[in-house]
Design a protein around this motif. Sequence first.
Motif, PDB file in Angstrom:
ATOM      1  N   ILE A  53      -2.950   2.944   8.224  1.00 39.67           N
ATOM      2  CA  ILE A  53      -1.688   3.659   8.388  1.00 39.67           C
ATOM      3  C   ILE A  53      -0.956   3.469   7.090  1.00 39.67           C
ATOM      4  N   SER A  54      -0.641   4.060   6.296  1.00 45.16           N
ATOM      5  CA  SER A  54       0.293   4.202   4.796  1.00 45.16           C
ATOM      6  C   SER A  54       1.243   2.266   5.177  1.00 45.16           C
ATOM      7  N   VAL A  55       2.035   1.670   4.632  1.00 50.12           N
ATOM      8  CA  VAL A  55       2.612   1.271   4.377  1.00 50.12           C
ATOM      9  C   VAL A  55       4.023   2.155   4.531  1.00 50.12           C
ATOM     10  N   GLY A  56       3.883   3.056   3.940  1.00 50.24           N
ATOM     11  CA  GLY A  56       5.336   3.796   3.635  1.00 50.24           C
ATOM     12  C   GLY A  56       5.666   4.523   4.737  1.00 50.24           C
ATOM     13  N   THR A  57       4.448   5.210   5.345  1.00 50.11           N
ATOM     14  CA  THR A  57       4.646   5.709   6.997  1.00 50.11           C
ATOM     15  C   THR A  57       5.027   5.030   8.253  1.00 50.11           C
ATOM     16  N   VAL A  58       5.006   3.491   8.093  1.00 52.89           N
ATOM     17  CA  VAL A  58       5.080   2.883   8.877  1.00 52.89           C
ATOM     18  C   VAL A  58       6.825   2.174   9.112  1.00 52.89           C
ATOM     19  N   SER A  59       7.269   2.582   7.495  1.00 51.05           N
ATOM     20  CA  SER A  59       8.666   2.104   7.478  1.00 51.05           C
ATOM     21  C   SER A  59       9.063   3.312   7.670  1.00 51.05           C
TER      22      SER A  59
END
Length: 281
Positions: A53-59
């Motif tokens: 899961i990409s960093v931006g998606t988690v954010s």
Amino acid sequence: MNRKLHPEVKNAFLIIAGLLCSSAAYNLYLIPNNIAAGGFTGIGQLVNHFADISVGTVSILLNVPLFLLSLKSLGLRFGLRSLIAMFGLSLLIDHLPLPTATNDMLLACIFGGVLSGLGFGLVLRGSATTGGTDMLASLIHRHIPFIRVSVGIFAVDGLVIFASAFVFDQQAAMYALICTFLMNVVVDLVLEGPNSATSYFVISAHSDEIAQRVMEQMDRGVTAFYAKGMYSGEDKQVLLCVVNRFESVLLRKIVFAIDPKAFVIANKAHEVLGEGFKTHD
């Protein structure tokens, strides 16, 4: 018409510049070197280490519920700018094609901290926020008043950095701590200088309306002093309000939106004790 567009155009430039600086800091320095300097982006780095899961998606997944819960208190324009800034930062972190600038951890934490602090400071100057731990801490304080905002921010960021010592290694956590310190110092410098609070004296013929708006929109106390203008001989009210670094821009906008002729004095407060700030033990 132009007068109304000009502030929004300025805000847009500040927000875009801030997002580019912040996303560059993460892509060039922090993410490649596993420096999780707190915040929801730091949580994203930890999750990304274990899951695809990409960093931006988690954010985004963490921020959207906070924005929905805080939208009323943020106000329509500030909330909309902040929502766009949050999505913009997350998308740029995931898709901005930048190579790793250095594998030296010390250089990465210094340049990453300074550049990200510059970016977040510019976003705040543009009357927006990217959400994250600041918004979460404010929301917690609103429902549990004895937990101060500063304590909430420190707790969440501290937990992220502490967890990074186990997910990555202890050295990465120590560099993350240095990076977080530099980031906050630079944000302060961009916004207000080295002080975290500012006391405002406001002299206006519309002091009652200004005080009411500040108390409703900012949830800050306002004190009125009764004074006399020696030149005009008229009785006046002088308002005193102390705000933190994130609220200074909003306070000035409220005052001058109500009374463009208001007289405002801002003083750096080196220490503020009381509700909403530090508590004297």
